[in-house]
Design a protein around this motif. Sequence first.
Motif, PDB file in Angstrom:
ATOM      1  N   ASP A 181       0.803  -1.220   0.000  1.00 35.94           N
ATOM      2  CA  ASP A 181       0.000   0.000   0.000  1.00 35.94           C
ATOM      3  C   ASP A 181       0.836   1.269   0.000  1.00 35.94           C
ATOM      4  O   ASP A 181       0.339   2.332  -0.323  1.00 35.94           O
ATOM      5  CB  ASP A 181      -0.875   0.036   1.255  1.00 35.94           C
TER       6      ASP A 181
ATOM      7  N   LYS B 177      -2.221  -1.464  -7.750  1.00 35.07           N
ATOM      8  CA  LYS B 177      -3.609  -1.394  -8.197  1.00 35.07           C
ATOM      9  C   LYS B 177      -3.827  -0.097  -8.969  1.00 35.07           C
ATOM     10  O   LYS B 177      -4.413  -0.101 -10.055  1.00 35.07           O
ATOM     11  CB  LYS B 177      -4.547  -1.452  -6.998  1.00 35.07           C
TER      12      LYS B 177
ATOM     13  N   ILE C 204      -8.540  -7.093 -14.147  1.00 35.00           N
ATOM     14  CA  ILE C 204      -8.461  -7.256 -12.689  1.00 35.00           C
ATOM     15  C   ILE C 204      -9.720  -7.933 -12.171  1.00 35.00           C
ATOM     16  O   ILE C 204     -10.834  -7.533 -12.509  1.00 35.00           O
ATOM     17  CB  ILE C 204      -8.267  -5.893 -11.998  1.00 35.00           C
ATOM     18  N   VAL C 205      -9.547  -9.002 -11.398  1.00 28.77           N
ATOM     19  CA  VAL C 205     -10.700  -9.647 -10.795  1.00 28.77           C
ATOM     20  C   VAL C 205     -10.792  -9.343  -9.302  1.00 28.77           C
ATOM     21  O   VAL C 205     -11.881  -9.269  -8.747  1.00 28.77           O
ATOM     22  CB  VAL C 205     -10.705 -11.175 -11.025  1.00 28.77           C
ATOM     23  N   PHE C 206      -9.643  -9.188  -8.672  1.00 31.20           N
ATOM     24  CA  PHE C 206      -9.635  -8.895  -7.257  1.00 31.20           C
ATOM     25  C   PHE C 206      -8.563  -7.877  -6.955  1.00 31.20           C
ATOM     26  O   PHE C 206      -7.529  -7.846  -7.619  1.00 31.20           O
ATOM     27  CB  PHE C 206      -9.276 -10.145  -6.443  1.00 31.20           C
ATOM     28  N   SER C 207      -8.795  -7.073  -5.950  1.00 32.20           N
ATOM     29  CA  SER C 207      -7.690  -6.266  -5.434  1.00 32.20           C
ATOM     30  C   SER C 207      -7.739  -6.339  -3.923  1.00 32.20           C
ATOM     31  O   SER C 207      -8.814  -6.349  -3.329  1.00 32.20           O
ATOM     32  CB  SER C 207      -7.800  -4.829  -5.920  1.00 32.20           C
ATOM     33  N   PHE C 208      -6.589  -6.434  -3.323  1.00 35.56           N
ATOM     34  CA  PHE C 208      -6.499  -6.507  -1.870  1.00 35.56           C
ATOM     35  C   PHE C 208      -5.775  -5.274  -1.363  1.00 35.56           C
ATOM     36  O   PHE C 208      -4.839  -4.797  -2.005  1.00 35.56           O
ATOM     37  CB  PHE C 208      -5.724  -7.757  -1.443  1.00 35.56           C
ATOM     38  N   ALA C 209      -6.228  -4.783  -0.222  1.00 34.01           N
ATOM     39  CA  ALA C 209      -5.551  -3.642   0.379  1.00 34.01           C
ATOM     40  C   ALA C 209      -5.290  -3.953   1.841  1.00 34.01           C
ATOM     41  O   ALA C 209      -5.881  -4.864   2.408  1.00 34.01           O
ATOM     42  CB  ALA C 209      -6.405  -2.389   0.253  1.00 34.01           C
ATOM     43  N   GLY C 210      -4.409  -3.178   2.438  1.00 41.28           N
ATOM     44  CA  GLY C 210      -4.135  -3.376   3.859  1.00 41.28           C
ATOM     45  C   GLY C 210      -2.845  -4.123   4.120  1.00 41.28           C
ATOM     46  O   GLY C 210      -2.553  -4.463   5.244  1.00 41.28           O
ATOM     47  N   VAL C 211      -2.064  -4.389   3.058  1.00 37.62           N
ATOM     48  CA  VAL C 211      -0.767  -5.024   3.269  1.00 37.62           C
ATOM     49  C   VAL C 211       0.306  -3.946   3.364  1.00 37.62           C
ATOM     50  O   VAL C 211       0.129  -2.846   2.883  1.00 37.62           O
ATOM     51  CB  VAL C 211      -0.382  -5.987   2.120  1.00 37.62           C
TER      52      VAL C 211
ATOM     53  N   ASP D 162      -2.599 -13.573   6.505  1.00 37.43           N
ATOM     54  CA  ASP D 162      -2.864 -12.766   5.314  1.00 37.43           C
ATOM     55  C   ASP D 162      -2.815 -13.626   4.066  1.00 37.43           C
ATOM     56  O   ASP D 162      -3.725 -13.613   3.236  1.00 37.43           O
ATOM     57  CB  ASP D 162      -1.794 -11.673   5.158  1.00 37.43           C
TER      58      ASP D 162
ATOM     59  N   ALA E 289      -5.597 -16.166   3.730  1.00 31.73           N
ATOM     60  CA  ALA E 289      -6.884 -15.541   3.432  1.00 31.73           C
ATOM     61  C   ALA E 289      -6.971 -15.163   1.956  1.00 31.73           C
ATOM     62  O   ALA E 289      -8.010 -15.350   1.308  1.00 31.73           O
ATOM     63  CB  ALA E 289      -7.080 -14.314   4.312  1.00 31.73           C
ATOM     64  N   ILE E 290      -5.855 -14.642   1.418  1.00 25.43           N
ATOM     65  CA  ILE E 290      -5.831 -14.293   0.001  1.00 25.43           C
ATOM     66  C   ILE E 290      -5.961 -15.560  -0.842  1.00 25.43           C
ATOM     67  O   ILE E 290      -6.736 -15.614  -1.804  1.00 25.43           O
ATOM     68  CB  ILE E 290      -4.530 -13.536  -0.350  1.00 25.43           C
TER      69      ILE E 290
ATOM     70  N   GLN F 124      -9.506 -16.742  -1.086  1.00 21.64           N
ATOM     71  CA  GLN F 124     -10.318 -15.993  -2.050  1.00 21.64           C
ATOM     72  C   GLN F 124      -9.972 -16.382  -3.476  1.00 21.64           C
ATOM     73  O   GLN F 124     -10.848 -16.491  -4.327  1.00 21.64           O
ATOM     74  CB  GLN F 124     -10.112 -14.488  -1.866  1.00 21.64           C
TER      75      GLN F 124
ATOM     76  N   SER G 188      -4.962 -10.344  10.670  1.00 21.60           N
ATOM     77  CA  SER G 188      -4.970  -9.985   9.263  1.00 21.60           C
ATOM     78  C   SER G 188      -5.961  -8.857   9.072  1.00 21.60           C
ATOM     79  O   SER G 188      -7.109  -8.954   9.494  1.00 21.60           O
ATOM     80  CB  SER G 188      -5.350 -11.207   8.432  1.00 21.60           C
ATOM     81  N   GLU G 189      -5.486  -7.763   8.511  1.00 19.42           N
ATOM     82  CA  GLU G 189      -6.368  -6.604   8.357  1.00 19.42           C
ATOM     83  C   GLU G 189      -6.668  -6.338   6.893  1.00 19.42           C
ATOM     84  O   GLU G 189      -6.859  -5.198   6.489  1.00 19.42           O
ATOM     85  CB  GLU G 189      -5.699  -5.366   8.959  1.00 19.42           C
ATOM     86  N   LEU G 190      -6.656  -7.375   6.122  1.00 20.90           N
ATOM     87  CA  LEU G 190      -6.815  -7.165   4.690  1.00 20.90           C
ATOM     88  C   LEU G 190      -8.241  -6.757   4.339  1.00 20.90           C
ATOM     89  O   LEU G 190      -9.195  -7.216   4.945  1.00 20.90           O
ATOM     90  CB  LEU G 190      -6.466  -8.440   3.937  1.00 20.90           C
ATOM     91  N   ARG G 191      -8.304  -5.885   3.367  1.00 24.29           N
ATOM     92  CA  ARG G 191      -9.590  -5.566   2.756  1.00 24.29           C
ATOM     93  C   ARG G 191      -9.501  -5.938   1.288  1.00 24.29           C
ATOM     94  O   ARG G 191      -8.420  -5.961   0.725  1.00 24.29           O
ATOM     95  CB  ARG G 191      -9.869  -4.069   2.887  1.00 24.29           C
ATOM     96  N   PHE G 192     -10.585  -6.258   0.692  1.00 20.09           N
ATOM     97  CA  PHE G 192     -10.495  -6.604  -0.724  1.00 20.09           C
ATOM     98  C   PHE G 192     -11.707  -6.082  -1.480  1.00 20.09           C
ATOM     99  O   PHE G 192     -12.720  -5.717  -0.898  1.00 20.09           O
ATOM    100  CB  PHE G 192     -10.341  -8.111  -0.918  1.00 20.09           C
ATOM    101  N   ALA G 193     -11.543  -6.028  -2.783  1.00 20.94           N
ATOM    102  CA  ALA G 193     -12.630  -5.561  -3.637  1.00 20.94           C
ATOM    103  C   ALA G 193     -12.684  -6.425  -4.882  1.00 20.94           C
ATOM    104  O   ALA G 193     -11.650  -6.824  -5.411  1.00 20.94           O
ATOM    105  CB  ALA G 193     -12.415  -4.104  -4.014  1.00 20.94           C
TER     106      ALA G 193
ATOM    107  N   TRP H 164     -13.576  -6.886  -8.765  1.00 22.08           N
ATOM    108  CA  TRP H 164     -13.625  -6.005  -9.944  1.00 22.08           C
ATOM    109  C   TRP H 164     -14.488  -6.651 -11.004  1.00 22.08           C
ATOM    110  O   TRP H 164     -14.382  -7.846 -11.260  1.00 22.08           O
ATOM    111  CB  TRP H 164     -12.234  -5.757 -10.505  1.00 22.08           C
TER     112      TRP H 164
ATOM    113  N   LEU I 212     -11.699  -8.788   4.424  1.00 26.25           N
ATOM    114  CA  LEU I 212     -11.415 -10.105   3.864  1.00 26.25           C
ATOM    115  C   LEU I 212     -11.785 -11.222   4.833  1.00 26.25           C
ATOM    116  O   LEU I 212     -12.370 -12.232   4.436  1.00 26.25           O
ATOM    117  CB  LEU I 212      -9.941 -10.207   3.496  1.00 26.25           C
TER     118      LEU I 212
ATOM    119  N   ASN J  57     -14.437 -14.155   3.998  1.00 23.32           N
ATOM    120  CA  ASN J  57     -14.060 -15.566   3.990  1.00 23.32           C
ATOM    121  C   ASN J  57     -14.980 -16.385   4.876  1.00 23.32           C
ATOM    122  O   ASN J  57     -15.364 -17.496   4.532  1.00 23.32           O
ATOM    123  CB  ASN J  57     -12.619 -15.722   4.473  1.00 23.32           C
TER     124      ASN J  57
END
Lengths: 302, 76
Positions: free
Chosen positions: A107, A142, A153-160, A169, A172-173, A176, B41-46, B48, B59, B63
């Motif tokens: 980020d 991103k 783009i199908v997914f984007s992750f933030a917070g890393v 982390d 979890a990714i 998804q 884990s503090e991930l957020r995701f979107a 598209w 996230l 999940n």
Amino acid sequence: MMISRAARPALRAGVAAAARPATLNASSAAGYATLREIEDRLKSIRNIEKITKTMKIVASTKLTRAQKAMNDSKIYGQTSNTVFEKAETKPLEADGKKTLIVVASSDKGLCGGIHSGLTRKVRKMMLEKPDSDLVVIGEKCKAQLSRSNNKNIVFSFAGVGKDVPTFADASAIADQVCLLPSDYASVQIVYNKWANAQSYDATVVEAFSEEAIAQSPNFAAFEIDDEVLANLREYSLANALYWALAEGHACEQSARQNAMDNASKNAGDMIQRFTILFNRTRQAVITGELVEIITGATASEG
Amino acid sequence: MAFAWKAAGLTYNRYIAVASRVVRRSLKEDKRIAAERRGESELRFAKWENGKQGDIKNLAQANRAAAAELAAKASS
């Protein structure tokens, strides 16, 4: 300073009365203005230097932790990869199936060209396989990739990138990514590989699909049940992601340290130059004032 | 060999995440705090679609929701 400024209108009137060339008057007026400007500029550069220095110190303390995490995760990832090496797993040749590209950035910016290096690599890969799908981890890549490849783009992750990435982390990714509806021929993770403290390069690490694992030549040696295979695939994907994130994080910290080091150096250079300029201008102003006073005095005497 | 957690709709990663959380929670107080930090884990995701970014979601929650959905599917 204050006295000279207060005395200025009177001086200027005296100068005008002495019918001096107008250009000289203008240049001396500019001299007064720049002195103030230079001072302000110096102050702001000093502040910037302070900030970049602090950021550098923060980055270098974080770097040692990140490096430790990277070395641990590297062993972890390599051990997990041994299975595929021994099984001689190879990525399947794309037979109409898509490739998934996972970009492991972060980020935060202010760390040189580390994110744009990744973006460039991904764009190059997209040229070869234009229908690949993208999963982007981190805001920076991103933003860059959404300008050129937003359709993929199908997914984007933030917070890393706030702290050393955890396995939580990564898994979890990976979860998804596994839940994505389409079936991918291969998952390619793009990350910054640590070469040394100064350099890093964007590298691709492969996470194999179930079929690719099942079709590997030495697969029979492992006696894996078909049902367990999906688990292995998910787990190895999480492993590879964790590895990529940890190594990318270490690279980012080291790049930030370098970038901030350079920025502090540049600020130091600028401060030096501006101090010299400031002193020179100050002297010039004083000399100018003296000349004006003396000429004024001699004129009124005569 | 069928797994109970697979039948309940968990993925392998989810399964090990739950298992590791249990292990971390059963540690001694001082070690637990350090260990639990590793599980955060503090991930957020979107998601598209057609080049547009969708809603940003947490996230971990997503999940959990996905696991619940799979579980519902598996039991019916």
